[in-house]
Design an enzyme around this catalytic site. Structure first.
Site, PDB file in Angstrom:
ATOM      1  N   LYS A  10       0.847  -1.210   0.000  1.00  0.00           N
ATOM      2  CA  LYS A  10       0.000   0.000   0.000  1.00  0.00           C
ATOM      3  C   LYS A  10       0.872   1.246   0.000  1.00  0.00           C
ATOM      4  O   LYS A  10       2.006   1.236   0.506  1.00  0.00           O
ATOM      5  CB  LYS A  10      -0.962   0.016   1.194  1.00  0.00           C
ATOM      6  CG  LYS A  10      -0.336   0.272   2.576  1.00  0.00           C
ATOM      7  CD  LYS A  10      -0.341   1.725   3.028  1.00  0.00           C
ATOM      8  CE  LYS A  10       0.727   1.939   4.061  1.00  0.00           C
ATOM      9  NZ  LYS A  10       0.938   2.910   4.909  1.00  0.00           N
ATOM     10  N   PRO A  95       9.514  -4.128   0.293  1.00  0.00           N
ATOM     11  CA  PRO A  95      10.593  -3.892   1.261  1.00  0.00           C
ATOM     12  C   PRO A  95      10.063  -3.754   2.693  1.00  0.00           C
ATOM     13  O   PRO A  95       8.919  -3.352   2.893  1.00  0.00           O
ATOM     14  CB  PRO A  95      11.223  -2.585   0.782  1.00  0.00           C
ATOM     15  CG  PRO A  95      10.199  -1.928  -0.063  1.00  0.00           C
ATOM     16  CD  PRO A  95       9.330  -2.996  -0.635  1.00  0.00           C
ATOM     17  N   VAL A  96      10.909  -4.093   3.646  1.00  0.00           N
ATOM     18  CA  VAL A  96      10.532  -4.046   5.075  1.00  0.00           C
ATOM     19  C   VAL A  96      10.869  -2.660   5.624  1.00  0.00           C
ATOM     20  O   VAL A  96      11.880  -2.061   5.243  1.00  0.00           O
ATOM     21  CB  VAL A  96      11.304  -5.149   5.835  1.00  0.00           C
ATOM     22  CG1 VAL A  96      11.027  -5.076   7.331  1.00  0.00           C
ATOM     23  CG2 VAL A  96      10.917  -6.520   5.297  1.00  0.00           C
ATOM     24  N   GLY A  99       7.046   1.664   5.055  1.00  0.00           N
ATOM     25  CA  GLY A  99       5.761   2.370   5.085  1.00  0.00           C
ATOM     26  C   GLY A  99       4.838   1.850   4.005  1.00  0.00           C
ATOM     27  O   GLY A  99       3.862   2.490   3.634  1.00  0.00           O
ATOM     28  N   ALA A 101       3.408  -1.259   4.247  1.00  0.00           N
ATOM     29  CA  ALA A 101       2.541  -2.263   4.879  1.00  0.00           C
ATOM     30  C   ALA A 101       2.818  -3.694   4.429  1.00  0.00           C
ATOM     31  O   ALA A 101       1.888  -4.493   4.274  1.00  0.00           O
ATOM     32  CB  ALA A 101       1.064  -1.910   4.651  1.00  0.00           C
ATOM     33  N   GLY A 102       4.092  -4.006   4.211  1.00  0.00           N
ATOM     34  CA  GLY A 102       4.450  -5.352   3.738  1.00  0.00           C
ATOM     35  C   GLY A 102       3.923  -6.461   4.646  1.00  0.00           C
ATOM     36  O   GLY A 102       3.295  -7.416   4.171  1.00  0.00           O
ATOM     37  N   GLY A 103       4.165  -6.334   5.944  1.00  0.00           N
ATOM     38  CA  GLY A 103       3.713  -7.355   6.897  1.00  0.00           C
ATOM     39  C   GLY A 103       2.192  -7.444   6.913  1.00  0.00           C
ATOM     40  O   GLY A 103       1.613  -8.536   6.932  1.00  0.00           O
ATOM     41  N   SER A 104       1.531  -6.289   6.869  1.00  0.00           N
ATOM     42  CA  SER A 104       0.058  -6.257   6.884  1.00  0.00           C
ATOM     43  C   SER A 104      -0.498  -6.878   5.609  1.00  0.00           C
ATOM     44  O   SER A 104      -1.512  -7.588   5.646  1.00  0.00           O
ATOM     45  CB  SER A 104      -0.442  -4.819   6.980  1.00  0.00           C
ATOM     46  OG  SER A 104       0.085  -4.195   8.123  1.00  0.00           O
ATOM     47  N   ASP A 137      -3.149  -1.786   9.622  1.00  0.00           N
ATOM     48  CA  ASP A 137      -3.321  -1.668   8.168  1.00  0.00           C
ATOM     49  C   ASP A 137      -3.855  -2.953   7.534  1.00  0.00           C
ATOM     50  O   ASP A 137      -4.085  -2.988   6.326  1.00  0.00           O
ATOM     51  CB  ASP A 137      -1.981  -1.338   7.494  1.00  0.00           C
ATOM     52  CG  ASP A 137      -1.556   0.107   7.722  1.00  0.00           C
ATOM     53  OD1 ASP A 137      -2.427   0.935   8.045  1.00  0.00           O
ATOM     54  OD2 ASP A 137      -0.351   0.397   7.567  1.00  0.00           O
TER      55      ASP A 137
HETATM   56  P1  ATP Z   1       3.750  -0.085   7.736  1.00  0.00           P
HETATM   57  O1  ATP Z   1       3.376   0.696   6.546  1.00  0.00           O
HETATM   58  O2  ATP Z   1       2.639  -1.037   8.156  1.00  0.00           O
HETATM   59  O3  ATP Z   1       4.335   0.697   8.852  1.00  0.00           O
HETATM   60  P2  ATP Z   1       6.397  -1.061   7.274  1.00  0.00           P
HETATM   61  O4  ATP Z   1       6.845  -1.162   5.862  1.00  0.00           O
HETATM   62  O5  ATP Z   1       6.912   0.072   8.066  1.00  0.00           O
HETATM   63  O6  ATP Z   1       4.825  -1.109   7.221  1.00  0.00           O
HETATM   64  P3  ATP Z   1       6.687  -3.865   7.591  1.00  0.00           P
HETATM   65  O7  ATP Z   1       7.585  -4.040   6.441  1.00  0.00           O
HETATM   66  O8  ATP Z   1       5.288  -4.318   7.439  1.00  0.00           O
HETATM   67  O9  ATP Z   1       6.721  -2.334   8.059  1.00  0.00           O
HETATM   68  O10 ATP Z   1       7.309  -4.601   8.858  1.00  0.00           O
HETATM   69  C1  ATP Z   1       7.995  -4.003   9.850  1.00  0.00           C
HETATM   70  C2  ATP Z   1       8.301  -5.014  10.958  1.00  0.00           C
HETATM   71  O11 ATP Z   1       7.342  -6.065  11.006  1.00  0.00           O
HETATM   72  C3  ATP Z   1       9.636  -5.652  10.812  1.00  0.00           C
HETATM   73  O12 ATP Z   1      10.309  -5.477  12.027  1.00  0.00           O
HETATM   74  C4  ATP Z   1       9.373  -7.125  10.562  1.00  0.00           C
HETATM   75  O13 ATP Z   1      10.312  -7.947  11.218  1.00  0.00           O
HETATM   76  C5  ATP Z   1       7.992  -7.344  11.118  1.00  0.00           C
HETATM   77  N1  ATP Z   1       7.200  -8.314  10.326  1.00  0.00           N
HETATM   78  C6  ATP Z   1       6.326  -9.191  10.826  1.00  0.00           C
HETATM   79  N2  ATP Z   1       5.779  -9.932   9.853  1.00  0.00           N
HETATM   80  C7  ATP Z   1       6.300  -9.509   8.702  1.00  0.00           C
HETATM   81  C8  ATP Z   1       6.110  -9.901   7.325  1.00  0.00           C
HETATM   82  N3  ATP Z   1       5.272 -10.883   6.973  1.00  0.00           N
HETATM   83  N4  ATP Z   1       6.805  -9.229   6.393  1.00  0.00           N
HETATM   84  C9  ATP Z   1       7.623  -8.222   6.749  1.00  0.00           C
HETATM   85  N5  ATP Z   1       7.860  -7.835   8.010  1.00  0.00           N
HETATM   86  C10 ATP Z   1       7.202  -8.467   8.988  1.00  0.00           C
END
Ligand code: ATP
Length: 289
Positions: A10, A95-96, A99, A101-104, A137
């Protein structure tokens, strides 16, 4: 049985924080869009009594800290299934700490996949309710598309789909801590907010220029030296002809909207000289559930 699901990243077209709540959470108002940067998940029922995860990103936890595992557990609890034999194979490209929402997105894809494995027992609304308990998210990621999200992000309203375009997304090498950004935001006290009604209007009219002009994220107001990198990426995007550019979520990814594919590809080629993650994506449509 085995099912494949695609998890869509997202982006925030707008991100506003409207209040700090007594429970410590912040009330948000966000226009969200899923895009064609994806993870691929395969879910399979196994004879074992545990949820196993494997992932191409080695540093992602494979236990309950992984949102995909939590989503699978919640689904099994919700349908009263005691046998917990599920294997989840994740091939990540989102990418982790970007922002995006990869995990979500992975958790939502697991909920959709579980619903197929267990014969579509839940409606979209039921899945979204379950999703909101997994993470803020996740509810949006169940169907994705273009939506207005309020509350912690779980109160959703479908919007007119964003017009097709090219979206150049670039993530600098560092990530930004979400709690730290919220703390800084509380300290500065916000004076500028996105024009959310204007954004909704531009979406209704299918006006890509109007949408791009109104993209705004209050987290960019926070004074953090890492924001300089974000500003540099934004400059490159705008120099190459982006109609607008903004940081998504709590960063660190930044994206720009283009109406011409060639300009988007040239811009991405330039950004790739310095940044490992850079993709040319398109808006993704809402999924039917
Ligand atoms: P958001 O927009 O929700 O803030 P983000 O990009 O900042 O997303 P994510 O990439 O969703 O954050 O993940 C951040 C943290 O979640 C990491 O510390 C990771 O270890 C943990 N995590 C748990 N499950 C997952 C998953 N399936 N994929 C990626 N990260 C995950």
């Amino acid at each position: 049985m085995r099912v494949q699901e695609t998890a869509y990243a997202k982006l925030n077209l707008t991100l506003d924080v409207t209040a700090k709540r007594p429970d410590g959470y912040h009330d948000m108002l966000m226009v969200m869009q899923t895009v064609s940067v994806t993870d691929s998940l395969v879910l399979e029922q196994t004879g074992e009594d545990r949820i196993q995860v494997s992932c191409n990103f080695r540093y992602i936890p494979t236990d309950e800290r992984n949102l995909a595992v939590r989503a699978a557990m919640m689904y099994l609890d919700a349908i009263g299934e005691e046998k917990r034999g599920i294997a989840i194979r994740m091939e990540k490209d989102i990418p982790v700490g970007a922002g995006m929402a990869g995990g979500s997105a992975d958790a939502a894809a697991v909920l959709r996949g579980m619903n197929r494995l267990y014969d579509r027992r839940m409606s979209r609304r039921e899945l979204e309710e379950l999703a909101a308990n997994v993470g803020s998210d996740v509810a949006f990621c169940v169907s994705g598309g273009t939506a207005l999200a309020r509350g912690r992000g779980e109160l959703l309203e479908d919007l007119e789909p964003m017009p097709d375009c090219r979206i150049v997304i670039c993530k600098p090498g560092f990530s930004i801590s979400t709690p730290e950004l919220f703390r800084k935001l509380d300290q500065i006290g916000l004076r500028t907010h996105p024009d959310t009604p204007g954004m909704l209007n531009a979406l209704r009219e299918g006006d890509l220029r109007g949408i791009s002009m109104r993209m705004f994220n209050v987290f960019e107001e926070v004074d953090d030296r890492r924001m300089r990198s974000e500003a540099e990426i934004k400059h490159v995007l705008l120099d190459y002809g982006a109609l607008g550019a903004v940081m998504t979520g709590t960063g660190s990814a930044v994206f720009g909207i283009f109406n011409a594919e060639e300009a988007a590809e040239c811009c991405a080629a330039e950004l790739r000289k310095e940044h490992r993650f850079c993709r040319v994506a398109r808006p993704a449509a809402r999924l039917e559930i």
